[in-house]
Scaffold this motif. Structure first.
Motif, PDB file in Angstrom:
ATOM      1  N   TRP A 242      -4.297  14.588  22.553  1.00 20.95           N
ATOM      2  CA  TRP A 242      -5.293  14.739  21.506  1.00 20.95           C
ATOM      3  C   TRP A 242      -6.650  14.290  22.019  1.00 20.95           C
ATOM      4  CZ3 TRP A 242      -0.801  11.977  21.079  1.00 20.95           C
ATOM      5  CH2 TRP A 242       0.182  12.464  20.211  1.00 20.95           C
TER       6      TRP A 242
ATOM      7  N   GLU B  35      -9.533  10.363  12.755  1.00 18.66           N
ATOM      8  CA  GLU B  35      -8.651  11.257  13.505  1.00 18.66           C
ATOM      9  C   GLU B  35      -7.436  10.537  14.082  1.00 18.66           C
ATOM     10  OE1 GLU B  35     -11.145  13.359  16.286  1.00 18.66           O
ATOM     11  OE2 GLU B  35     -12.092  14.513  14.683  1.00 18.66           O
TER      12      GLU B  35
ATOM     13  N   GLN C  70      -5.326   9.110  12.366  1.00 15.62           N
ATOM     14  CA  GLN C  70      -4.219   9.361  11.443  1.00 15.62           C
ATOM     15  C   GLN C  70      -3.340  10.515  11.923  1.00 15.62           C
ATOM     16  OE1 GLN C  70      -3.359   7.373   8.616  1.00 15.62           O
ATOM     17  NE2 GLN C  70      -1.520   8.489   9.204  1.00 15.62           N
ATOM     18  N   LEU C  71      -3.960  11.584  12.392  1.00 10.66           N
ATOM     19  CA  LEU C  71      -3.192  12.718  12.916  1.00 10.66           C
ATOM     20  C   LEU C  71      -2.345  12.286  14.104  1.00 10.66           C
ATOM     21  CD1 LEU C  71      -2.501  15.765  13.175  1.00 10.66           C
ATOM     22  CD2 LEU C  71      -4.519  15.950  14.646  1.00 10.66           C
TER      23      LEU C  71
ATOM     24  N   ASP D 253       0.545  10.147  12.818  1.00  7.95           N
ATOM     25  CA  ASP D 253       1.555  10.974  12.145  1.00  7.95           C
ATOM     26  C   ASP D 253       2.461  11.664  13.156  1.00  7.95           C
ATOM     27  OD1 ASP D 253       0.456  10.290   9.682  1.00  7.95           O
ATOM     28  OD2 ASP D 253      -0.644  12.182   9.456  1.00  7.95           O
ATOM     29  N   GLN D 254       1.861  12.246  14.186  1.00  9.17           N
ATOM     30  CA  GLN D 254       2.648  12.980  15.170  1.00  9.17           C
ATOM     31  C   GLN D 254       3.466  12.050  16.059  1.00  9.17           C
ATOM     32  OE1 GLN D 254       0.088  15.849  17.096  1.00  9.17           O
ATOM     33  NE2 GLN D 254      -0.205  16.981  15.200  1.00  9.17           N
TER      34      GLN D 254
ATOM     35  N   THR E 142       1.511   4.411   8.788  1.00  5.81           N
ATOM     36  CA  THR E 142       2.308   5.633   8.702  1.00  5.81           C
ATOM     37  C   THR E 142       3.795   5.315   8.586  1.00  5.81           C
ATOM     38  OG1 THR E 142       0.666   6.881   9.937  1.00  5.81           O
ATOM     39  CG2 THR E 142       2.901   7.777   9.919  1.00  5.81           C
TER      40      THR E 142
END
Length: 135
Positions: free
Chosen positions: A3, A10, A12-13, A16-17, A47
């Motif tokens: 990423w 950002e 958070q993405l 999450d992954q 998360t």
């Protein structure tokens, strides 16, 4: 997975992954000072369902957090000068009894992970943000 993180939201993405991809109970976080290791950890713990206030374990060396799956231990080995110091904090016991261990600055202890299933995340600063690689 890889990423580019250009702003704090950002993370958070990424969290999450990574949360969906965790297969092992050890996550090594590598990167320069200020790269975002603790910031990422805050997002990941949120998360995973932690309600605890997340802070850097720089002086405590290890912080414990609770999630439904079990205990998460967050280490900062930056101030450790020898592998013996890492053993003295009882790292083996933490690793054996944790649902997840997140270890910042793992280089001093890295030889002990040879052959041990674990994840690694590298966070590199760039001109516009951070490049994040998770394996």
């Amino acid at each position: 997975m890889e990423w580019t993180v250009n702003n704090v939201d950002e993370w958070q993405l990424v969290a999450d992954q990574v949360a969906q991809s965790l297969e092992y109970n050890i996550l090594l976080l590598k990167g320069n000072l200020g790269a975002g290791k603790t910031t990422f950890t805050k997002y990941l713990l949120n998360t995973l369902g932690s309600k605890d206030e997340v802070s850097s374990p720089t002086y405590a060396i290890v912080n414990e957090y609770s999630v439904n799956q079990g205990s998460i231990f967050h280490f900062d080995l930056y101030r450790m000068k020898t592998i013996e110091e890492v053993y003295d904090i009882g790292i083996d016991e933490y690793l054996d009894n944790a649902w997840l261990c997140i270890i910042e600055w793992p280089e001093i202890y890295a030889p002990e992970f040879t052959g041990v299933p674990h994840h690694e995340m590298l966070i590199e600063n760039s001109d516009t943000g951070r490049k994040v690689i998770f394996k």
